[in-house]
Motif scaffolding. Sequence first.
Motif, PDB file in Angstrom:
ATOM      1  N   GLY A  37      38.378  51.980  30.875  1.00 46.77           N
ATOM      2  CA  GLY A  37      38.092  51.607  29.500  1.00 46.77           C
ATOM      3  C   GLY A  37      38.747  52.548  28.511  1.00 46.77           C
TER       4      GLY A  37
ATOM      5  N   SER B 142      28.837  51.736  30.926  1.00 49.64           N
ATOM      6  CA  SER B 142      29.003  52.304  32.272  1.00 49.64           C
ATOM      7  C   SER B 142      28.411  53.699  32.412  1.00 49.64           C
TER       8      SER B 142
ATOM      9  N   GLN C 241      33.028  50.278  28.543  1.00 45.23           N
ATOM     10  CA  GLN C 241      32.975  51.703  28.886  1.00 45.23           C
ATOM     11  C   GLN C 241      31.654  52.352  28.508  1.00 45.23           C
TER      12      GLN C 241
ATOM     13  N   ASP D   3      42.999  51.541  35.841  1.00 46.79           N
ATOM     14  CA  ASP D   3      42.960  52.999  35.808  1.00 46.79           C
ATOM     15  C   ASP D   3      44.145  53.602  36.556  1.00 46.79           C
TER      16      ASP D   3
ATOM     17  N   LEU E   5      34.620  53.657  33.254  1.00 45.18           N
ATOM     18  CA  LEU E   5      34.794  54.465  32.043  1.00 45.18           C
ATOM     19  C   LEU E   5      36.247  54.904  31.897  1.00 45.18           C
TER      20      LEU E   5
ATOM     21  N   ALA F  96      38.923  47.492  36.904  1.00 49.16           N
ATOM     22  CA  ALA F  96      38.932  48.855  36.381  1.00 49.16           C
ATOM     23  C   ALA F  96      39.728  49.779  37.297  1.00 49.16           C
TER      24      ALA F  96
END
Length: 205
Positions: free
Chosen positions: A98, A65, A62, A21, A95, A17
């Motif tokens: 995602g 989370s 997501q 991200d 998040l 992630a």
Amino acid sequence: MQQRAVETRQLILEKAAEVFDEGGYRAARIAEIMHRAGITQGALYFHFSSKLDLARTVMLAQRESVVLPPGPDGLQRLIDTTLLLAHELQTNKLLRAGVRLAVEQEEIGFVDDSPYQEWAEVFRGQLEAAATRGELRSHVEVDRLAVLLVGCYTGVQHFSKLANARADLPDRIADLWHYMLLGIAPPQVAAEMIVNPEPPLLAAG
């Protein structure tokens, strides 16, 4: 061993992630994810069959989370949920990744609307409770409004991301509610709703 496998899988998701991200799917490198997680290639591929599989899993994680805010179901809890998400999108890497992957997915090579449908279901549940409590105008169609709210939220958060890395996202979501409440709630209900863009812990204090 089973617990260790669960922990390793979660660690891989968290580090993936971070990487997704930061640069999106195309810029992400499996080697960097392995390095951050401190694992071997074999350990990574034991849990995920490919980079694409890993990205899709992050995208679908997501909703898990985020812990939704407390309070009785209804319009206020829905507002609180969307404002909590605004703050989570500033700090919660799983998040954030995602959401980014959900936006990028056509470019990545898969199309799956289930992340949007999951959030629509969360919003729908609160809207159904709001309708039962008399918090919505009689013309409001809960299913359509839930989908509309997800679409509006997606656009607002993406605009805020491009404009200033989501620094003003809570304020933009508050603006969304100030205008939306006028159309969906009776005046007395709209006046009672608290739309506070401050971080939840600060607001509680």
